[in-house]
Design a protein around this motif. Structure first.
Motif, short mmCIF file in Angstrom:
data_model
loop_
_atom_site.label_atom_id
_atom_site.label_comp_id
_atom_site.label_asym_id
_atom_site.label_seq_id
_atom_site.Cartn_x
_atom_site.Cartn_y
_atom_site.Cartn_z
N PRO A 1 -7.90 4.25 -0.47
CA PRO A 1 -6.65 5.02 -0.33
C PRO A 1 -6.10 5.03 1.09
O PRO A 1 -4.88 4.93 1.30
N LEU A 2 -7.00 5.12 2.09
CA LEU A 2 -6.56 5.15 3.48
C LEU A 2 -5.90 3.83 3.89
O LEU A 2 -4.88 3.81 4.60
N PHE A 3 -6.45 2.71 3.41
CA PHE A 3 -5.85 1.42 3.75
C PHE A 3 -4.55 1.19 2.97
O PHE A 3 -3.65 0.51 3.49
N ILE A 4 -4.45 1.72 1.77
CA ILE A 4 -3.18 1.64 1.03
C ILE A 4 -2.08 2.37 1.81
O ILE A 4 -0.96 1.88 1.96
N ILE A 5 -2.43 3.55 2.34
CA ILE A 5 -1.48 4.31 3.17
C ILE A 5 -1.11 3.52 4.42
O ILE A 5 0.06 3.44 4.81
N THR A 6 -2.13 2.91 5.04
CA THR A 6 -1.91 2.12 6.26
C THR A 6 -0.95 0.96 6.01
O THR A 6 0.00 0.75 6.77
N ILE A 7 -1.19 0.20 4.94
CA ILE A 7 -0.34 -0.95 4.63
C ILE A 7 1.07 -0.49 4.25
O ILE A 7 2.07 -1.09 4.67
N ALA A 8 1.17 0.58 3.46
CA ALA A 8 2.49 1.10 3.05
C ALA A 8 3.30 1.53 4.27
O ALA A 8 4.50 1.22 4.38
N LEU A 9 2.65 2.23 5.21
CA LEU A 9 3.34 2.68 6.42
C LEU A 9 3.79 1.52 7.29
O LEU A 9 4.81 1.60 7.98
N SER A 10 3.04 0.40 7.25
CA SER A 10 3.39 -0.75 8.10
C SER A 10 4.73 -1.37 7.72
O SER A 10 5.37 -2.04 8.54
N PHE A 11 5.17 -1.14 6.48
CA PHE A 11 6.45 -1.70 6.04
C PHE A 11 7.65 -0.83 6.45
O PHE A 11 8.79 -1.27 6.33
N ILE A 12 7.38 0.39 6.89
CA ILE A 12 8.48 1.24 7.36
C ILE A 12 8.35 1.59 8.85
O ILE A 12 9.18 2.31 9.39
N THR A 13 7.28 1.08 9.48
CA THR A 13 7.06 1.31 10.91
C THR A 13 7.54 0.08 11.68
O THR A 13 7.27 -1.05 11.26
N PRO A 14 8.25 0.26 12.80
CA PRO A 14 8.66 -0.90 13.62
C PRO A 14 7.47 -1.78 13.99
O PRO A 14 6.37 -1.26 14.23
N GLU A 15 7.69 -3.08 14.07
CA GLU A 15 6.62 -4.06 14.27
C GLU A 15 5.75 -3.76 15.49
O GLU A 15 4.52 -3.87 15.42
N ILE A 16 6.36 -3.37 16.59
CA ILE A 16 5.59 -3.14 17.81
C ILE A 16 4.60 -1.98 17.64
O ILE A 16 3.48 -2.01 18.15
N TYR A 17 5.01 -0.96 16.86
CA TYR A 17 4.12 0.18 16.63
C TYR A 17 3.00 -0.18 15.65
O TYR A 17 1.91 0.40 15.72
N VAL A 18 3.26 -1.11 14.74
CA VAL A 18 2.21 -1.59 13.84
C VAL A 18 1.11 -2.26 14.67
O VAL A 18 -0.09 -2.04 14.45
N GLY A 19 1.51 -3.09 15.64
CA GLY A 19 0.54 -3.76 16.52
C GLY A 19 -0.26 -2.77 17.34
O GLY A 19 -1.49 -2.88 17.45
N ILE A 20 0.43 -1.78 17.91
CA ILE A 20 -0.26 -0.75 18.68
C ILE A 20 -1.21 0.04 17.80
O ILE A 20 -2.33 0.38 18.20
N ALA A 21 -0.78 0.32 16.57
CA ALA A 21 -1.59 1.14 15.65
C ALA A 21 -2.91 0.47 15.30
O ALA A 21 -3.97 1.11 15.36
N ILE A 22 -2.87 -0.81 14.95
CA ILE A 22 -4.14 -1.45 14.56
C ILE A 22 -5.03 -1.71 15.78
O ILE A 22 -6.25 -1.78 15.66
N ASP A 23 -4.40 -1.83 16.97
CA ASP A 23 -5.21 -1.93 18.19
C ASP A 23 -5.87 -0.59 18.51
O ASP A 23 -6.92 -0.55 19.15
N ALA A 24 -5.24 0.51 18.06
CA ALA A 24 -5.78 1.86 18.32
C ALA A 24 -7.13 2.06 17.64
O ALA A 24 -7.91 2.91 18.06
N ALA A 25 -7.39 1.30 16.58
CA ALA A 25 -8.68 1.42 15.88
C ALA A 25 -9.84 1.12 16.82
O ALA A 25 -10.90 1.75 16.74
N GLY A 26 -9.64 0.14 17.72
CA GLY A 26 -10.68 -0.20 18.68
C GLY A 26 -10.92 0.89 19.70
O GLY A 26 -12.03 1.05 20.21
#
Length: 534
Positions: A425-450
């Motif tokens: 469910p958490l990854f479904i939310i993550t992927i769904a949000l990536s389609f409405i989040t600006p591209e640069i913030y998607v990149g920052i977001a997945i880098d935030a995991a590290g």
């Protein structure tokens, strides 16, 4: 140099001492808890925790100095030199190779792998994880070259992971996602950021800023995919059951033979413990750093590098080497034994589960305060959003996300809930949000995991989780593999969701501010037609 050294010491003290103090307070504030074998409040284990802060701080200082001068600089030099040659094949080969070698040297991955091996790190798991990073470093570069959207690659990648997961042993899921979280650690991230910035600057074109983010997130996904395939191989050749047996033997707490924690019953045991851990750390760091150093030596023969720069990189390697040895020594001798015993205590006292949740939240929250990378991420988000999201907001959000992740993990283990019921469910939310989040913030977001899955996750939360599971379920190997692991993987998801939501908020606030600014300069008669004399 003196000012830089003082700054590094301040950062290291702020990173390490709060954790030590909180653990010390926890030890003395819970009446029935004792980390000592004789049930006293103060003894060799607590003393080892206090002593370990010295090598941890020194190791952090030397490592942070060294990684900037060596590994990060290699990534920057290789990225700029190779991209200027205009050879895509060469860039892909070098990028993949360096991603592989940098991951071999990742201490967080080594700490994770040592938890599932009878003696020392599990080098097969490290090699598999490194291969995943290398391959997806190539994918990350190709994404920039062909200008592909990050959200599409994430959707395909995680779709493939969960498809393979249907065939793999579900008990191995936790280890796979933990491996993905720890690969983007203190060695890999600086290297990936330096290399990606150089590549994006040369090949990214008008979208170079957007293309500078997302590399470490994709490499983390590559590790999960590689380890998932590895688990399929283990299952088909019948070796997965032997891994469960290894975990059963390694953490057989019921019979008192817990190999995760070397017994410290007297003060005289401290010297022996530190000597054994020092020799073990020395061997592991030599094995992990040697391939990357060898690559640079060979690379420097083919690419002209100034003598001063080369000397600086070699000195940086020396700092990195000493820093890693000291850090491993402190973590293995202080944090890991205490964290494991804390988990065991709450596993034995299930009536105190709610206290365990509170302790988990506090440790998760404060671990983000201690992570220097959080400050860098907060600054990046604030700069990209032009101040719409303040550094304080992102900082507090990440602290809360880490604390919540620890609470979720405690609940998962205590009530024996399948990790997939949280992960999917958490990854479904993550992927769904990536389609409405600006591209640069998607990149920052997945880098935030590290950022969230720093070294504290490997040397504090993982052994605490394993210790709790071992006592909670009588140290059954299957339970240890399924529930003892997974905390790092869960911790890596929440920051992605938080940053994506903050990205959406930042764009909305910027858009609203723009509309207000336009409205403020428009007057009632602005729509009138004014005829000027000819």
């Amino acid at each position: 140099m003196k000012k830089e050294l003082l700054d590094k010491f301040k950062e290291a003290i702020v990173a390490i001492l709060p954790i030590v103090i909180v653990l010390f307070v926890i030890s003395f504030s819970i009446p029935s808890f004792s980390s000592e074998s004789n049930q006293q409040k103060f003894g060799p284990v607590i003393l080892s925790l206090i002593i370990s802060s010295v090598p941890l701080i020194l190791g952090t200082v030397l490592f942070s100095l060294g990684v900037e001068k060596s590994i990060a600089k290699i990534g920057s030099i290789v990225g700029s030199k190779v991209t200027k040659r205009k050879s895509i094949i060469l860039l892909l080969i070098i990028g993949g190779m360096l991603g592989f070698l940098a991951t071999l040297a990742e201490p967080d991955l080594s700490l994770l792998s040592s938890r599932i091996s009878k003696s020392g790190p599990d080098w097969i798991l490290i090699l598999i994880a490194s291969l995943g990073v290398g391959l997806f470093m190539i994918v990350s570069i190709l994404r920039v070259i062909f200008n592909k959207k990050l959200k599409h690659i994430l959707t395909i990648g995680y779709g493939l992971i969960f498809t393979l997961g249907c065939l793999a042993d579900k008990n191995f899921f936790s280890i796979a996602f933990d491996a993905g979280g720890v690969t983007t650690g203190v060695v890999t991230v600086p290297f990936i950021l330096a290399l990606s910035t150089s590549v994006a600057r040369v090949l990214g074109g008008k979208d170079s800023e957007d293309n500078s983010f997302g590399y470490s997130g994709l490499c983390s996904m590559g590790t999960v995919l590689a380890v998932m395939i590895y688990s399929l191989i283990l299952k088909n050749i019948g070796l997965l059951s032997s891994l469960e047996t290894t975990l059963q033997e390694k953490f057989n707490l019921i019979n008192g033979s817990d190999e995760l924690v070397k017994e410290i019953s007297t003060y005289s045991d401290l010297g022996k413990l530190y000597l054994e851990n020092f020799l073990s750390s020395l061997k592991d760091v030599i094995l992990s750093l040697s391939p990357l150093l060898l690559f640079f030596i060979i690379f420097s023969f083919f690419i002209r590098i100034k003598k001063k720069t080369a000397v600086s990189i070699y000195v940086g390697f020396l700092y990195t080497f000493l820093g890693l040895v000291l850090f491993f020594l402190g973590a293995e001798s202080g944090f890991i034994p205490f964290a494991s015993r804390l988990g065991q205590f709450f596993g034995d006292n299930n009536d105190m589960f709610y206290l365990f949740i509170i302790v988990g939240f506090i440790l998760g929250f404060i671990s983000m305060i201690a992570e220097p990378s959080v400050k860098i991420l907060a600054r990046n988000v604030s700069d990209v959003s032009a101040g719409a999201i303040s550094e304080k907001t992102i900082f507090l959000s990440l602290c809360l996300s880490s604390g919540i992740a620890l609470v979720v993990n405690c609940i998962r283990i205590n009530f024996d809930i399948d990790i997939l019921l949280f992960i999917i469910p958490l990854f479904i939310i993550t992927i769904a949000l990536s389609f409405i989040t600006p591209e640069i913030y998607v990149g920052i977001a997945i880098d935030a995991a590290g950022v969230a899955t720093g070294t504290m996750a490997s040397c504090l939360f993982l052994p605490m989780s394993i210790g709790f599971t071992a006592k909670r379920y009588d140290s059954v190997g299957m339970y240890l593999m399924r529930d003892g692991f997974g905390v790092v993987g869960i911790m890596s998801i929440f920051p992605i969701i938080i940053c994506e939501i903050l990205g959406i908020i930042a764009v909305s606030k910027t858009s609203l501010s723009y509309k207000k600014a336009i409205k403020s300069v428009i007057e009632e008669d602005d729509s009138q037609i004014i005829h000027l004399p000819m």
